[in-house]
Design an enzyme around this catalytic site. Structure first.
Site, PDB file in Angstrom:
ATOM      1  N   GLU A 283       0.824  -1.209   0.000  1.00  0.00           N
ATOM      2  CA  GLU A 283       0.000   0.000   0.000  1.00  0.00           C
ATOM      3  C   GLU A 283       0.859   1.260   0.000  1.00  0.00           C
ATOM      4  O   GLU A 283       0.551   2.241  -0.687  1.00  0.00           O
ATOM      5  CB  GLU A 283      -0.906  -0.021   1.234  1.00  0.00           C
ATOM      6  CG  GLU A 283      -2.043   0.992   1.196  1.00  0.00           C
ATOM      7  CD  GLU A 283      -3.018   0.738   2.332  1.00  0.00           C
ATOM      8  OE1 GLU A 283      -4.166   0.369   2.046  1.00  0.00           O
ATOM      9  OE2 GLU A 283      -2.630   0.907   3.496  1.00  0.00           O
ATOM     10  N   GLU A 286       2.184   1.701  -3.406  1.00  0.00           N
ATOM     11  CA  GLU A 286       1.107   2.168  -4.286  1.00  0.00           C
ATOM     12  C   GLU A 286       0.840   3.653  -4.087  1.00  0.00           C
ATOM     13  O   GLU A 286       0.671   4.411  -5.059  1.00  0.00           O
ATOM     14  CB  GLU A 286      -0.165   1.368  -4.032  1.00  0.00           C
ATOM     15  CG  GLU A 286      -1.330   1.763  -4.941  1.00  0.00           C
ATOM     16  CD  GLU A 286      -2.622   1.037  -4.619  1.00  0.00           C
ATOM     17  OE1 GLU A 286      -3.610   1.265  -5.348  1.00  0.00           O
ATOM     18  OE2 GLU A 286      -2.664   0.264  -3.641  1.00  0.00           O
ATOM     19  N   CYS A 310      -8.501  -2.169   3.789  1.00  0.00           N
ATOM     20  CA  CYS A 310      -8.357  -3.266   4.756  1.00  0.00           C
ATOM     21  C   CYS A 310      -9.680  -3.729   5.345  1.00  0.00           C
ATOM     22  O   CYS A 310      -9.783  -4.846   5.845  1.00  0.00           O
ATOM     23  CB  CYS A 310      -7.443  -2.834   5.907  1.00  0.00           C
ATOM     24  SG  CYS A 310      -5.770  -2.439   5.383  1.00  0.00           S
ATOM     25  N   SER A 330      -7.443   1.805  -2.712  1.00  0.00           N
ATOM     26  CA  SER A 330      -6.216   1.034  -2.929  1.00  0.00           C
ATOM     27  C   SER A 330      -6.569  -0.323  -3.518  1.00  0.00           C
ATOM     28  O   SER A 330      -7.576  -0.937  -3.147  1.00  0.00           O
ATOM     29  CB  SER A 330      -5.481   0.845  -1.607  1.00  0.00           C
ATOM     30  OG  SER A 330      -4.460  -0.124  -1.736  1.00  0.00           O
ATOM     31  N   LYS A 369     -15.544 -10.141   7.395  1.00  0.00           N
ATOM     32  CA  LYS A 369     -14.459 -10.959   6.838  1.00  0.00           C
ATOM     33  C   LYS A 369     -14.984 -12.284   6.300  1.00  0.00           C
ATOM     34  O   LYS A 369     -14.393 -12.873   5.391  1.00  0.00           O
ATOM     35  CB  LYS A 369     -13.395 -11.212   7.905  1.00  0.00           C
ATOM     36  CG  LYS A 369     -12.585  -9.985   8.303  1.00  0.00           C
ATOM     37  CD  LYS A 369     -11.655  -9.549   7.190  1.00  0.00           C
ATOM     38  CE  LYS A 369     -10.799  -8.366   7.607  1.00  0.00           C
ATOM     39  NZ  LYS A 369      -9.954  -7.880   6.486  1.00  0.00           N
ATOM     40  N   GLU A 372     -16.083 -11.367   2.923  1.00  0.00           N
ATOM     41  CA  GLU A 372     -14.903 -11.083   2.101  1.00  0.00           C
ATOM     42  C   GLU A 372     -14.251 -12.377   1.611  1.00  0.00           C
ATOM     43  O   GLU A 372     -13.862 -12.483   0.443  1.00  0.00           O
ATOM     44  CB  GLU A 372     -13.905 -10.260   2.906  1.00  0.00           C
ATOM     45  CG  GLU A 372     -12.634  -9.917   2.130  1.00  0.00           C
ATOM     46  CD  GLU A 372     -11.609  -9.204   2.988  1.00  0.00           C
ATOM     47  OE1 GLU A 372     -11.048  -8.203   2.514  1.00  0.00           O
ATOM     48  OE2 GLU A 372     -11.351  -9.647   4.119  1.00  0.00           O
ATOM     49  N   GLU A 377     -13.493 -12.515  -6.056  1.00  0.00           N
ATOM     50  CA  GLU A 377     -12.182 -11.900  -6.313  1.00  0.00           C
ATOM     51  C   GLU A 377     -11.077 -12.543  -5.483  1.00  0.00           C
ATOM     52  O   GLU A 377      -9.888 -12.330  -5.750  1.00  0.00           O
ATOM     53  CB  GLU A 377     -12.213 -10.401  -5.978  1.00  0.00           C
ATOM     54  CG  GLU A 377     -13.230  -9.591  -6.764  1.00  0.00           C
ATOM     55  CD  GLU A 377     -14.545  -9.410  -6.011  1.00  0.00           C
ATOM     56  OE1 GLU A 377     -15.269  -8.445  -6.310  1.00  0.00           O
ATOM     57  OE2 GLU A 377     -14.835 -10.234  -5.112  1.00  0.00           O
ATOM     58  N   CYS A 526     -10.998  -2.082  14.161  1.00  0.00           N
ATOM     59  CA  CYS A 526     -11.210  -3.523  14.330  1.00  0.00           C
ATOM     60  C   CYS A 526     -11.414  -3.914  15.782  1.00  0.00           C
ATOM     61  O   CYS A 526     -12.070  -4.921  16.066  1.00  0.00           O
ATOM     62  CB  CYS A 526     -10.031  -4.289  13.752  1.00  0.00           C
ATOM     63  SG  CYS A 526      -9.801  -4.036  11.983  1.00  0.00           S
TER      64      CYS A 526
END
Length: 598
Positions: A283, A286, A310, A330, A369, A372, A377, A526
C-alpha cells in the site's frame, strides 16, 4: 441554571449533572436497573419498558432510560409495583419469543434469558404466540443469520445500522402484532445494502442476529489427517479474546492465544500481523507511485486521494453508496486475504505441501471478513484463499469446547514463515493504526529517516474522534523523491460508517484536498468489530485501544519494512512490492453494486 440535580433513589440521596437520566443516576449508586432496548452507543428509545421505576407522586411508572432526573424526585427501583410490571413485561416478550434456549446460539449469553432467570419466570402465564407468527430465518449471508422468531423488536439493530453506520439496511416494518424488523422489500440480507459489519449482532440482546458460524467445519478440518490446517489471527483478537474467557477487558493475551490454538490441533499457528506488514509495503508503494504519477507525470487516470482497503465492511459500503470513488480505493487486498493467497502458494511451496491439502482458517474481530473470504475476487491462488473465518467469539467457544483452562496456559510463540510481525502491524487493530503504520514506512522510504514523532508514536492519528485530519510535512527527501520536497501530505482517518460517509461526501464534492484516507467500518476500528466479545461500549473500546498501543510499544520491531519474514517473501517469491506477481496475488478490484440495485 443549576447544573446539579438532587434526587433520592431507593432512600439514597444523590446529586447528578443536569440531563442525567434516572438510569445513569442509579448506576452512579451501583443500583442496577434492567434494560433491553437501551445501549450506551445509541439514542434513547424507551420502547421495551423493562427499565420502569416508580416515582412518588406520579400515577404511572416511568422508563428510567428515557426520563431525565429532576430536582426533588423520589424514585423506587425495586417496589412491588415495579417488580410486578417488569415481570409482566418479560412474560409478554417471552410469549412472542422462540424460547428454545438450549439450541440457541446465544444460550447463556442472552440478555432476555438472563433477565428471565433473575425474575424467576419459570412458567409463562400467557399464550405462546410463536406458532401463529410464521417467523422466517434468513441464513443466506455468509456473515449474519437473522432469525425473526427470536426478535423482541427492541430496535437496537435498526438504530445501530442508521446511527452508527448510516446504512439503514434494517428498518421497522408494519404495525401492531405484525410489526417486524425487516429489510428493503423483505429481501435476504445478502441481497440488500447490508455491509456485513456485524455491529447489529454486537448490540442484539437476544439471538435474533448472530454470526454465521463455521465451528463444525473447522473442527472437521482439524480432525482430517489428510488436511494441513493453517490459522491466522488478526491484531484485534489478542486484546479482546480474554473477555470471553474470564479475563479483564483490554488484557493482552497473545501468548496464551497461540498456545490455545496449538492445543486445539491447528497444524500451523501463524499471524495476520505478518500480512499487515506486507500490506504496508504494498500500500505504501502504491501511494508513493500514485503521488509520482500525479505530481510528476501528470497522469489524469490516477486518482487521489487514495483510500485504504483493509476493512471489508467499508469496501461494501463504498460499492453501494459511492461507487464513483472505487478508483480511489487502494488495489491492495486486506491482510486476511493477502495471507490467504500466500497460504496456498508461497507457504506450501516452502513446506513441500500440496496446496489442495491446505485448509486456511482466519480468526477475525469481524463478521464482514466471512463475506470477504467468499468474494469471487479472493481466489487468486487457484483455490478459495481463505476457507473459513471465525470471529473472536467463535474462537472462545472452541477453547471452551476443548476444555482448556485459558488462564493457566503457558505462553507460546507463533510458528515461522508467516508468523513474524512488527508493532506497526499490531496497531492495524485500532482506528488510525493503518495510517500510522503507513506513515512510519513511507516517510522513511522517502527521506531515509524515521518519522519526526517521538518514539515513532504518531499521536495525532490516534484516538476515538470520529474523523481526524493530520498533515505531515515532508522535508529532506532522498534524491529519487525530490519531487516531494517541502510537500505536505494531507491525511484523514474515519471510523464508523456514519463518519466514513461524511468524509466521502467531502471527497465526492471536491471539497476535500486529501492525499491518503484511512477508513474503518467499525467504531474504534477492528477493536470494536462485529465479531468481538459482547458487550461493547465506549469504555471497553478504550481499554482495548490502550492494549493495542501497549503491545506495539513493547515490540522490538515497530516498522513494517523491518519485518525479516516480509523481506524474505519478497526475496524468495514476490520479487518486490507491486511486482507483477504481487499484483496477481495481493491486489484486486471491486464492484459497482449500485448498478445492480433495484
Amino acid at each position: 441554571m443549576n447544573t446539579q440535580i438532587k434526587l433520592t433513589i431507593d432512600n439514597i440521596k444523590v446529586s447528578v449533572d443536569y440531563g442525567t437520566t434516572i438510569l445513569n443516576a442509579a448506576k452512579s449508586l451501583n443500583i442496577k436497573i434492567p434494560t433491553l432496548c437501551y445501549h450506551p452507543d445509541l439514542c434513547i428509545a424507551g420502547n421495551c419498558r423493562v427499565c420502569v421505576v416508580e416515582q412518588e407522586g406520579s400515577r404511572n411508572l416511568i422508563a428510567a432510560c428515557a426520563t431525565p432526573a429532576a430536582e426533588g424526585m423520589v424514585i423506587h427501583t425495586n417496589s412491588l409495583r415495579v417488580r410486578t410490571a417488569r415481570k409482566a413485561m418479560l412474560e409478554l416478550l417471552l410469549s412472542e419469543h422462540n424460547s428454545e434456549c438450549t439450541t440457541c446460539y446465544k444460550n447463556t449469553d442472552c440478555e432476555l434469558q438472563s433477565l428471565s432467570a433473575e425474575y424467576k419466570i419459570t412458567k409463562n402465564q400467557l399464550i405462546d404466540l410463536v406458532p401463529y407468527h410464521h417467523y422466517t430465518i434468513d441464513n443466506y449471508s455468509p456473515s449474519i443469520i437473522k432469525d425473526d422468531s427470536k426478535c423482541i423488536r427492541c430496535q437496537r439493530c435498526v438504530r445501530t445500522c442508521e446511527e452508527l453506520q448510516s446504512v439503514s439496511a434494517l428498518s421497522v416494518a408494519y404495525r401492531g402484532e405484525k410489526m417486524k424488523i425487516s429489510t428493503f422489500a423483505e429481501k435476504p440480507m445478502f441481497d440488500v445494502i447490508c455491509t456485513n459489519c456485524g455491529q447489529c449482532v454486537n448490540r442484539c440482546p437476544v439471538g435474533a442476529l448472530v454470526e454465521n458460524n463455521y465451528l463444525d467445519d473447522v473442527w472437521e478440518a482439524i480432525y482430517n489427517p489428510n488436511k494441513h490446517v493453517v490459522v491466522q489471527t488478526a491484531p484485534a483478537v489478542r486484546i479482546a479474546l480474554g473477555e470471553d474467557l474470564g479475563i479483564d477487558h483490554g488484557t493482552i493475551v497473545t501468548g496464551k492465544m497461540v498456545a490455545a490454538l496449538k492445543k486445539l490441533g491447528f497444524d500451523a499457528v501463524l499471524d495476520t500481523d505478518f500480512s499487515a506488514d506486507l500490506t504496508i509495503m504494498e500500500e505504501g508503494t502504491e501511494l508513493l507511485t500514485r503521488l509520482k504519477k500525479t505530481l510528476v507525470d501528470k497522469d489524469p487516470s490516477v486518482k487521489l486521494p487514495m483510500m485504504t482497503s483493509c476493512s471489508p465492511g467499508w469496501i461494501k459500503f463504498l460499492e453501494h453508496q459511492f461507487p464513483q470513488l472505487l478508483p480511489n480505493l487502494s488495489t491492495c487486498k486486506s491482510p486476511q486475504q493477502m495471507f490467504g493467497a500466500l497460504a496456498k502458494t508461497y507457504y506450501p511451496k516452502k513446506k513441500g505441501i500440496n496446496p489442495a491439502d491446505i485448509v486456511s482458517v482466519s480468526i477475525m474481530p469481524c463478521t464482514a471478513k466471512k463475506f470477504e473470504a467468499n468474494r469471487p475476487e479472493m481466489r487468486s491462488s487457484g483455490y478459495q484463499d481463505v476457507d473459513y473465518v471465525l470471529t473472536t467469539r467463535e474462537l472462545a467457544v472452541m477453547i471452551k469446547q476443548a476444555g482448556l483452562d485459558f488462564n493457566i496456559l503457558e505462553e507460546e510463540k507463533f510458528d515461522t514463515i508467516m508468523g513474524d510481525s512488527t508493532g506497526a502491524a499490531v496497531i492495524f487493530g485500532a482506528s488510525g493504526g493503518v495510517m500510522e503504520a503507513a506513515l512510519r514506512t513511507a516517510y522513511e522510504i522517502v527521506t531515509g529517516r524515521e518519522v519526526p514523532f517521538e518514539n515513532l508514536n504518531i499521536l495525532p492519528v490516534r484516538g476515538m474522534d470520529g474523523v481526524k485530519e493530520v498533515d505531515v510535512k515532508i522535508e529532506g527527501t532522498l534524491p529519487e523523491w525530490s519531487f516531494l520536497e517541502g510537500a505536505t501530505l494531507k491525511t484523514a482517518i474515519a471510523h464508523g460508517l456514519v463518519n466514513a460517509k461524511k468524509v466521502m461526501q467531502l471527497v465526492a464534492s471536491g471539497e476535500a484536498a486529501y492525499h491518503f484516507i484511512e477508513i474503518m467500518a467499525c467504531p474504534g476500528g477492528c477493536l470494536g468489530g462485529g465479531g468481538q466479545p459482547i458487550p461493547t461500549n465506549p469504555e471497553i473500546r478504550m481499554k482495548r485501544n490502550k492494549a493495542i498501543y501497549e503491545e506495539d510499544s513493547g515490540m522490538v520491531l515497530r516498522k513494517s519494512h523491518d519485518n525479516p519474514e516480509v523481506a524474505a517473501v519478497y526475496k524468495e517469491y514476490l520479487g518486490a512490492p507491486n511486482s507483477h506477481l504481487a499484483h496477481e496475488l495481493l491486489h484486486t478490484h471491486y464492484t459497482d453494486r449500485k448498478k445492480t440495485e433495484k
